[in-house]
Design an enzyme around this catalytic site. Structure first.
Site, mmCIF file in Angstrom:
data_model
loop_
_atom_site.group_PDB
_atom_site.id
_atom_site.type_symbol
_atom_site.label_atom_id
_atom_site.label_comp_id
_atom_site.label_asym_id
_atom_site.label_seq_id
_atom_site.Cartn_x
_atom_site.Cartn_y
_atom_site.Cartn_z
ATOM 1 N N LYS A 1 -17.816 -1.677 5.166
ATOM 2 C CA LYS A 1 -18.140 -2.694 4.165
ATOM 3 C C LYS A 1 -19.640 -2.767 3.902
ATOM 4 C CE LYS A 1 -16.551 -7.271 2.774
ATOM 5 N NZ LYS A 1 -15.867 -8.502 3.189
ATOM 6 N N MET B 1 23.832 9.949 3.691
ATOM 7 C CA MET B 1 23.631 11.226 4.358
ATOM 8 C C MET B 1 23.840 11.083 5.867
ATOM 9 S SD MET B 1 23.174 14.362 3.881
ATOM 10 C CE MET B 1 22.281 14.994 2.469
ATOM 11 N N GLU C 1 0.825 -1.216 0.000
ATOM 12 C CA GLU C 1 0.000 0.000 0.000
ATOM 13 C C GLU C 1 0.856 1.262 0.000
ATOM 14 O OE1 GLU C 1 -0.512 -2.604 1.960
ATOM 15 O OE2 GLU C 1 -2.592 -3.258 1.701
ATOM 16 N N PHE D 1 -11.649 -8.081 13.125
ATOM 17 C CA PHE D 1 -10.513 -8.448 12.284
ATOM 18 C C PHE D 1 -10.193 -7.322 11.292
ATOM 19 C CE2 PHE D 1 -8.835 -10.466 8.359
ATOM 20 C CZ PHE D 1 -7.593 -10.797 8.870
ATOM 21 N N GLN D 2 -8.950 -6.928 11.260
ATOM 22 C CA GLN D 2 -8.464 -5.845 10.401
ATOM 23 C C GLN D 2 -9.197 -4.528 10.628
ATOM 24 O OE1 GLN D 2 -8.106 -7.339 6.307
ATOM 25 N NE2 GLN D 2 -6.009 -7.953 6.767
#
Lengths: 177, 574
Positions: B176, B489, B64, B126-127
């Site tokens: 959902k 760096m 993602e 869940f999630q």
């Protein structure tokens, strides 16, 4: 710069999560919010948050601009104590027997112009509105008699020098984009 | 505000599911390309995407974070809103770095996340993650949809907010059940709200005051930032500086708004910027900042920053004015509008002696730094010479995308730009891993441009999974990894400020050639100077993606440098 006490009034659309959007602006800059009160305003669907913080004016100014930048904030303003009329409410729960004994406690309540809201056999609830210093003074005097519970609200404030919210909203509604 | 792009294919109307409404709303906003990654809570939207593949291409990233950086790259290369989509929970949290990056770099993004069904909210389902809460500090606006009927309005509002005023990322979280629910769909573009007026009304008095100050200036100096690009004011900006003859320096997000070889372009501001503009910041008498925000990497020690100068600040976001540097004359406005008005009333002037001062200091920098970097006598290649060779060989119809670190500063310093929006870098957040996915997004948004991704060996390994995305969609990005086997760096800082204690900055790298070859991408590794020109030629002429790894000096440093806490006038050449 010297820290002073400021009242910040934030007028927002009435939506879920707004309080969070407002407070994270302070959290991120590690500014402690001394008190906060949320309520409706005189205009339907516009809520107002009244926050009290102690900060340098320069920082307060920047924070208010950050608040105004939030998409659903209609207006944010800040004022010194001298520019607002403000009150807090405090409730004190003390043992009823203290007041029944006819001693000092009753005199204290009278002297502070506090009022009794509820008397139960075991406890009495006293109410005092005023500035924090005033509600704190009553607390300090009642405490030796046994304070069962104490709570003070956030400051609510009406600003002295301000355009009305209505005129601000009307101006905003006129803007084309 | 940008005009709303209307597509030929009109969105459907009438009864449909919430997920179809999501897709139709996105199409109605003129979007034809989006990036994302599917998962449980966003599956209905993916199912709806399956039916509109002709109108709306979904690019499957490999993570993602890759999807959101690709959307950023797309947005920065095209000036349009980037769109990305992910599922709930880890899908949503993986977007956060890119969202924060877009927030600080003012990149217009619409992020759509799936969420658990509304009856499960707050149950640690869940999630489930509170992505609205998590993303609140790093989004311009966000909103949770729990009913299908809210979808068209939420998405219309999201696009409006993302692209208007000072652009930024917005997030719409959709449960959902709302995706499954039916809605009578009718898309109405959003046109405004009372609490958000993104375009300040130009105050002509402030423009006059600014003009008076500019006209009276003996040593005026312009700092320009991304505001020029975001308000599409490149032309107006150029006319303004040419009329007033004012030397102009850029922030790294303003880079490419003015061509590199313009006679008034005096280079890069900030910590690793050019010697002259940093030094002379403290010698100008009027400082004109346009569409920039005085980041600490630009200003160094604020208490010793341009104290002698009167400051004009042209900026669309009122909260940026006098935030770090006090503005004597604030002009709160869209840069284009302000410059158009300002150009009418400023005097036509030149400042040859003042400009010469920049050129003189530039010569000093050339002798001590630039010459050695571009034409080194060292055994090992330098980053600068690789970049310079690309400059020499390319036709400048390029978009350069960089990651974060030494190679980024070198790219900003040494690449030459002719066209606006041809430099894409993570400026404010400094997100390593930004480059590869952002370059993919940039190429997909500007398929006719040569997109060159310049990355360090550290940052490359942060998001190299996106080679898979390149492979699947045949994205023609030229990748140049400048490999010094260090987190360069940080190592430079360790050398300079931590007594060379190289704590965890050594990289033991895998064979990048074999990894990249595995994705079917042509590769080459360059170690010797005499191989460089041919390798770059091969890369630029290659049809399709190409991976060029240049082994550069391990312990080279980026100079000049304004050390942390120092004043810009204390910039060091070595």
């Amino acid at each position: 710069m010297k820290k002073e006490r400021y009242t910040i009034s934030v007028f927002t659309e009435d939506i879920v999560g707004m309080l969070n959007r407002v407070t994270i602006i302070f959290t991120r800059r590690k500014i402690n919010i001394d008190s906060i009160a949320a309520s409706e305003s005189e205009i339907a669907n516009i809520h107002r948050y009244t926050l009290v913080i102690s900060e340098a004016e320069d920082m307060v100014k920047k924070v208010v601009l950050q608040l105004e930048k939030q998409v659903e904030v209609v207006k944010a303003v800040y004022h010194k104590d001298s520019e607002v009329v403000y009150q807090e409410i405090a409730l004190y729960k003390v043992p009823t027997e203290v007041l029944l004994s006819g001693g000092e406690a009753e005199k204290i309540v009278r002297a502070h112009h506090a009022r009794v809201l509820s008397v139960e056999p075991a406890f009495t609830v006293i109410e005092k509105t005023g500035h924090k210093e005033e509600t704190q003074a009553l607390f300090n005097q009642l405490e030796p008699y046994g304070m069962l519970e104490f709570v003070r609200s956030g400051r609510v404030a009406i600003t002295k020098p301000m355009k009305t919210l209505k005129s601000i909203v009307e101006e905003l509604e006129k803007v084309q984009y | 505000m940008d005009t709303i792009e209307v597509k030929d294919t009109m969105p459907k109307q009438g009864l449909m599911t919430g997920s179809q409404a999501v897709v139709q709303s996105i199409i109605a906003e003129g979007v034809n390309l989006m990036f994302g990654y599917p998962g449980g809570a966003i599956m209905p939207v993916y199912d709806a995407l399956y039916d509109v593949e002709q109108e709306l291409t979904h690019v499957l990233a490999r993570h993602e974070q890759g999807a959101v950086h690709a959307a950023q790259g797309y947005a920065r290369a095209t000036g349009k809103v980037g769109v990305c989509i992910a599922t709930s929970g880890p899908g949503a949290t993986n977007l956060i770095t890119g969202i924060a990056d877009a927030q600080i770099d003012s990149t217009p993004l619409v992020c759509i996340t799936g969420q658990v069904a509304s009856h499960l909210l707050g149950t640690d389902a869940f999630q489930e993650t509170d992505v609205v809460g998590i993303s609140m500090p790093v989004t311009k606006w966000n909103f949770q949809v729990t009913r299908a009927e809210e979808i068209p309005m939420a998405i219309a509002k999201a696009f409006y907010i993302a692209r208007s005023g000072k652009p930024g990322p917005v997030l719409v979280d959709i449960t959902k059940d709302a995706q499954f629910e039916e809605v009578d769909f009718n898309y109405v573009p959003f046109t405004g709200m009372r609490s958000y007026r993104p375009k300040p009304k130009l105050d002509l008095d402030s423009v006059k005051a600014a003009a008076n100050l500019i006209n009276s200036a003996k040593r005026p100096f312009i700092l320009f930032g991304q505001g020029i690009i975001l308000s599409k004011a490149e032309k107006e900006f150029k006319s303004f500086i040419e009329k007033t003859g004012i030397p102009s320096a850029w922030t790294i997000l303003g880079l490419s708004a003015l061509e590199s070889d313009h006679y008034l372009n005096v280079g890069m501001l900030g910590m690793h910027g050019n010697y002259a503009p940093n030094k002379l910041t403290n010698e100008c008498d009027v400082l004109i900042a346009i569409g920039m925000r005085f980041d600490d990497r630009i200003t160094g020690d604020l208490s010793r920053y341009a104290k002698q100068a009167k400051v004009v600040h042209i900026e669309i976001d009122p909260s940026e004015v006098s935030k770090n540097v006090h503005a004597n004359i604030p002009v709160i406005a869209d840069a284009k509008e302000a410059l158009l008005e300002l150009s009418k009333i400023v005097d036509e002037k030149t400042h040859p002696d003042w400009l010469q001062k920049f050129r003189d200091l530039e010569m000093e920098e050339y002798e001590l730094v630039i010459g050695n970097e571009l034409y080194p006598s060292t055994e090992k290649l330098t980053m600068g010479e690789v970049i310079n060779e690309i400059n020499i060989q390319s036709d400048h119809n390029n978009i350069i995308v960089t990651d974060v670190g030494q190679h980024q500063m070198m790219s900003c310093r040494y690449f030459k730009f002719q066209q606006t929006k041809s430099m894409i870098t993570s400026g404010g957040l400094g997100t390593m891993g930004f480059c590869l996915p952002a370059a993919i997004g940039a190429k997909m948004g500007q398929p006719n441009k040569q997109v060159i991704a310049v990355i360090g060996d550290g940052g490359f390994q942060m998001t190299l999974q996106e080679l898979g995305t390149m492979f699947q969609y045949g994205v023609d990005v030229k990748i140049v990894v400048l490999n010094n086997e260090f987190l360069g760096m940080v190592r430079q800082w360790q050398e300079m400020f931590f007594e060379k204690r190289y704590a965890s900055t050594t990289m033991v790298n895998p064979d990048f050639q074999r990894i990249v070859s595995g994705y079917g991408i042509a590769t080459k590794k360059v170690v010797k100077r005499e191989e460089l020109a041919d390798a770059i030629k091969e890369m630029l002429n290659h049809k399709g993606a190409y991976f060029l790894e240049a082994i550069v000096g391990k312990e080279n440093n980026v100079f000049p440098m304004v050390p942390t806490g120092a004043s810009v006038s204390e910039i060091r050449l070595k």
